[in-house]
Design a protein around this motif. Structure first.
Motif, PDB file in Angstrom:
ATOM      1  N   ALA A  43      38.281 -21.862  40.927  1.00 51.85           N
ATOM      2  CA  ALA A  43      37.175 -20.921  40.861  1.00 51.85           C
ATOM      3  C   ALA A  43      37.146 -20.209  39.512  1.00 51.85           C
ATOM      4  O   ALA A  43      38.168 -20.006  38.878  1.00 51.85           O
ATOM      5  N   LEU A  44      35.953 -19.844  39.073  1.00 47.64           N
ATOM      6  CA  LEU A  44      35.819 -19.171  37.788  1.00 47.64           C
ATOM      7  C   LEU A  44      36.537 -17.831  37.799  1.00 47.64           C
ATOM      8  O   LEU A  44      36.386 -17.026  38.713  1.00 47.64           O
ATOM      9  N   LEU A  45      37.292 -17.576  36.746  1.00 47.02           N
ATOM     10  CA  LEU A  45      37.942 -16.280  36.593  1.00 47.02           C
ATOM     11  C   LEU A  45      36.989 -15.317  35.910  1.00 47.02           C
ATOM     12  O   LEU A  45      36.258 -15.711  35.007  1.00 47.02           O
ATOM     13  N   PRO A  46      36.974 -14.060  36.307  1.00 41.81           N
ATOM     14  CA  PRO A  46      36.095 -13.095  35.645  1.00 41.81           C
ATOM     15  C   PRO A  46      36.435 -12.989  34.161  1.00 41.81           C
ATOM     16  O   PRO A  46      37.596 -12.995  33.773  1.00 41.81           O
ATOM     17  N   TRP A  86      49.551 -23.187  34.188  1.00 46.73           N
ATOM     18  CA  TRP A  86      48.281 -23.809  34.526  1.00 46.73           C
ATOM     19  C   TRP A  86      47.188 -22.784  34.676  1.00 46.73           C
ATOM     20  O   TRP A  86      46.077 -22.964  34.175  1.00 46.73           O
ATOM     21  N   TRP A  87      47.451 -21.681  35.346  1.00 48.15           N
ATOM     22  CA  TRP A  87      46.406 -20.683  35.563  1.00 48.15           C
ATOM     23  C   TRP A  87      46.025 -19.981  34.269  1.00 48.15           C
ATOM     24  O   TRP A  87      44.875 -19.610  34.073  1.00 48.15           O
ATOM     25  N   ARG A  88      46.985 -19.823  33.372  1.00 50.11           N
ATOM     26  CA  ARG A  88      46.657 -19.253  32.060  1.00 50.11           C
ATOM     27  C   ARG A  88      45.769 -20.212  31.283  1.00 50.11           C
ATOM     28  O   ARG A  88      44.804 -19.817  30.640  1.00 50.11           O
ATOM     29  N   PHE A  89      46.099 -21.496  31.343  1.00 46.78           N
ATOM     30  CA  PHE A  89      45.291 -22.505  30.674  1.00 46.78           C
ATOM     31  C   PHE A  89      43.894 -22.577  31.281  1.00 46.78           C
ATOM     32  O   PHE A  89      42.886 -22.652  30.569  1.00 46.78           O
ATOM     33  N   ASN A  90      43.835 -22.522  32.604  1.00 45.46           N
ATOM     34  CA  ASN A  90      42.558 -22.563  33.298  1.00 45.46           C
ATOM     35  C   ASN A  90      41.667 -21.399  32.879  1.00 45.46           C
ATOM     36  O   ASN A  90      40.456 -21.564  32.668  1.00 45.46           O
ATOM     37  N   ALA A  91      42.264 -20.228  32.738  1.00 41.71           N
ATOM     38  CA  ALA A  91      41.507 -19.052  32.308  1.00 41.71           C
ATOM     39  C   ALA A  91      41.005 -19.225  30.882  1.00 41.71           C
ATOM     40  O   ALA A  91      39.879 -18.853  30.551  1.00 41.71           O
ATOM     41  N   TRP A  92      41.846 -19.805  30.019  1.00 40.78           N
ATOM     42  CA  TRP A  92      41.449 -20.019  28.621  1.00 40.78           C
ATOM     43  C   TRP A  92      40.276 -20.984  28.512  1.00 40.78           C
ATOM     44  O   TRP A  92      39.361 -20.773  27.710  1.00 40.78           O
ATOM     45  N   THR A  93      40.271 -22.040  29.319  1.00 39.95           N
ATOM     46  CA  THR A  93      39.172 -23.009  29.246  1.00 39.95           C
ATOM     47  C   THR A  93      37.841 -22.365  29.603  1.00 39.95           C
ATOM     48  O   THR A  93      36.788 -22.790  29.111  1.00 39.95           O
ATOM     49  N   GLN A  94      37.883 -21.333  30.423  1.00 40.21           N
ATOM     50  CA  GLN A  94      36.650 -20.658  30.810  1.00 40.21           C
ATOM     51  C   GLN A  94      36.210 -19.629  29.777  1.00 40.21           C
ATOM     52  O   GLN A  94      35.018 -19.362  29.632  1.00 40.21           O
ATOM     53  N   ARG A  95      37.182 -19.055  29.065  1.00 43.06           N
ATOM     54  CA  ARG A  95      36.835 -18.097  28.018  1.00 43.06           C
ATOM     55  C   ARG A  95      36.408 -18.787  26.731  1.00 43.06           C
ATOM     56  O   ARG A  95      35.626 -18.228  25.957  1.00 43.06           O
ATOM     57  N   GLN A  96      36.908 -19.989  26.498  1.00 42.17           N
ATOM     58  CA  GLN A  96      36.602 -20.727  25.263  1.00 42.17           C
ATOM     59  C   GLN A  96      36.106 -22.140  25.601  1.00 42.17           C
ATOM     60  O   GLN A  96      36.718 -23.135  25.204  1.00 42.17           O
ATOM     61  N   PRO A  97      35.003 -22.267  26.322  1.00 45.12           N
ATOM     62  CA  PRO A  97      34.568 -23.600  26.752  1.00 45.12           C
ATOM     63  C   PRO A  97      34.180 -24.515  25.601  1.00 45.12           C
ATOM     64  O   PRO A  97      34.454 -25.718  25.640  1.00 45.12           O
ATOM     65  N   ARG A  98      33.553 -23.981  24.569  1.00 38.38           N
ATOM     66  CA  ARG A  98      33.147 -24.833  23.447  1.00 38.38           C
ATOM     67  C   ARG A  98      34.360 -25.410  22.736  1.00 38.38           C
ATOM     68  O   ARG A  98      34.394 -26.599  22.397  1.00 38.38           O
ATOM     69  N   THR A  99      35.356 -24.566  22.501  1.00 40.23           N
ATOM     70  CA  THR A  99      36.570 -25.031  21.816  1.00 40.23           C
ATOM     71  C   THR A  99      37.300 -26.063  22.654  1.00 40.23           C
ATOM     72  O   THR A  99      37.713 -27.115  22.152  1.00 40.23           O
ATOM     73  N   PHE A 100      37.467 -25.776  23.931  1.00 39.63           N
ATOM     74  CA  PHE A 100      38.172 -26.698  24.822  1.00 39.63           C
ATOM     75  C   PHE A 100      37.461 -28.038  24.895  1.00 39.63           C
ATOM     76  O   PHE A 100      38.072 -29.099  24.750  1.00 39.63           O
ATOM     77  N   PRO A 160      34.696 -28.751  39.709  1.00 41.52           N
ATOM     78  CA  PRO A 160      34.267 -27.372  39.449  1.00 41.52           C
ATOM     79  C   PRO A 160      33.461 -27.266  38.164  1.00 41.52           C
ATOM     80  O   PRO A 160      33.677 -28.033  37.215  1.00 41.52           O
ATOM     81  N   VAL A 161      32.547 -26.322  38.119  1.00 41.76           N
ATOM     82  CA  VAL A 161      31.581 -26.199  37.023  1.00 41.76           C
ATOM     83  C   VAL A 161      32.244 -26.180  35.654  1.00 41.76           C
ATOM     84  O   VAL A 161      31.847 -26.914  34.749  1.00 41.76           O
ATOM     85  N   HIS A 162      33.264 -25.350  35.472  1.00 44.98           N
ATOM     86  CA  HIS A 162      33.811 -25.160  34.130  1.00 44.98           C
ATOM     87  C   HIS A 162      34.651 -26.326  33.644  1.00 44.98           C
ATOM     88  O   HIS A 162      35.036 -26.369  32.479  1.00 44.98           O
ATOM     89  N   LEU A 163      34.937 -27.296  34.524  1.00 39.50           N
ATOM     90  CA  LEU A 163      35.723 -28.465  34.121  1.00 39.50           C
ATOM     91  C   LEU A 163      34.897 -29.749  34.066  1.00 39.50           C
ATOM     92  O   LEU A 163      35.424 -30.810  33.720  1.00 39.50           O
ATOM     93  N   ARG A 164      33.630 -29.669  34.377  1.00 36.92           N
ATOM     94  CA  ARG A 164      32.819 -30.882  34.476  1.00 36.92           C
ATOM     95  C   ARG A 164      32.706 -31.627  33.153  1.00 36.92           C
ATOM     96  O   ARG A 164      32.893 -32.848  33.094  1.00 36.92           O
ATOM     97  N   LEU A 165      32.391 -30.907  32.076  1.00 38.25           N
ATOM     98  CA  LEU A 165      32.221 -31.586  30.797  1.00 38.25           C
ATOM     99  C   LEU A 165      33.529 -32.185  30.308  1.00 38.25           C
ATOM    100  O   LEU A 165      33.565 -33.346  29.861  1.00 38.25           O
ATOM    101  N   SER A 166      34.605 -31.415  30.391  1.00 41.21           N
ATOM    102  CA  SER A 166      35.894 -31.929  29.919  1.00 41.21           C
ATOM    103  C   SER A 166      36.352 -33.130  30.731  1.00 41.21           C
ATOM    104  O   SER A 166      36.870 -34.108  30.188  1.00 41.21           O
TER     105      SER A 166
END
Length: 210
Positions: free
Chosen positions: A17-20, A34-48, A176-182
């Motif tokens: 789920a998306l982290l705030p 993993w959860w720290r990485f997951n949070a980073w991918t949502q804060r920096q989606p373009r970079t990831f 999940p939405v934030h991982l679809r492109l990657s």
């Protein structure tokens, strides 16, 4: 601390789920990378997404070169152009597009189908021409690149539809939405191979794209 625990528990129960965006760093469990990485991918989606795209796109091109001629060394210019294209396209075009298609709805068969159609229209009308011109024009000139696009366009789009329609249907339905492109870039390894191979295979002997 109690609020942080509740937030972390809710995220774990929702799996990805998306982290705030306002989630304090202290609320991210330091022991769970993993959860720290997951949070980073949502804060920096373009970079990831750009990093994943560049890595898998470049790997696809290198594989294509080895298939074309195993004895020939890797063409660094060719791979560099592919990597640059994939990174830039992921950051500038695909990441915003994946956000935009969520307007079709968060779930449901109709929403997933609309997203698949939008994605494949973008592949046919934007991705194929952009990739061909970006990676070929610096090496053979604009006119020759346009000719190559005309010669390979139909075959490339047809093979793309065969690959991306079922692939993106599964991704839009289950990921999940934030991982679809990657996640889609795992398919893009094969797509990058196909793009590079189609563009270069008929010209490897003559050296037109060497």
């Amino acid at each position: 601390q109690a609020q942080c625990s509740e937030t972390i528990l809710a995220c774990k129960q929702a799996r990805f789920a998306l982290l705030p965006r306002s989630l304090p760093e202290v609320c991210v469990p330091m022991a769970n990378r993993w959860w720290r990485f997951n949070a980073w991918t949502q804060r920096q989606p373009r970079t990831f997404n750009a990093l994943v795209a560049a890595g898998l796109g470049g790997a696809g091109d290198i594989t294509s070169q080895k298939v074309e001629n195993a004895e020939r060394g890797i063409d660094g210019t060719r791979t560099g152009l592919v990597v640059a294209y994939y990174a830039g396209a992921a950051a500038v075009f695909w990441t915003p597009l994946f956000v935009a298609v969520e307007r079709f709805g968060a779930s449901g068969l109709k929403a997933a189908a609309a997203k698949v159609v939008a994605f494949n229209v973008a592949v046919a009308l934007i991705e194929v021409p952009a990739f061909t011109l970006f990676t070929a024009a610096p090496r053979v000139g604009w006119e020759r690149a346009v000719t190559l696009l005309r010669e390979t366009y139909v075959e490339t789009v047809v093979s793309g539809l065969a690959m991306w329609v079922p692939g993106m249907a599964a991704i839009f339905w289950a990921v999940p939405v934030h991982l679809r492109l990657s996640i889609s870039y795992t398919i893009d390894f094969a797509w990058a191979f196909k793009l590079s191979h189609t563009l270069n295979r008929d010209h490897a002997v003559t050296g037109a794209l060497a």
